[in-house]
Design a protein around this motif. Sequence first.
Motif: not given
Length: 135
Positions: A2-15, A26-38, A60-61
Amino acid sequence: MADLVRALRALARITRRHGPLGLAVVVWALLACRRVRRQLVRGGLDAVRLSAPPPGGTDALVRRALGRGGGNCLESALVLQRWFARRRVARTVVIGVSAPGAGFHAHAWLDGDPDPHQHDLAEILRRPAPGSWLP
């Protein structure tokens, strides 16, 4: 599943709403946040190195992506600082702390952003955007 389906729907909505460049931001922001944490864990603020974000998108995005990505305030502020620097806007990350007797609390934000917590905190650090981030 269900999480995968939710994530795919969110990505489709953003696109649909923001196009492929918005999705890339959006993908850059999420990956950058993980990178900063490490990077923060390994070497503190001086160790933070982020690649430039892709063109397009809005702050805002990026903020919405970071809000849903689970990053803390410092990680989000650093990613936003990098995003603004790519657009030739130098923003300073501010870190503040509360008085020790009132239950210690720390918070980070970008200077100039409205933040409901900043007035209750004493600033202990201001970190300008690294010169290498500004084109």
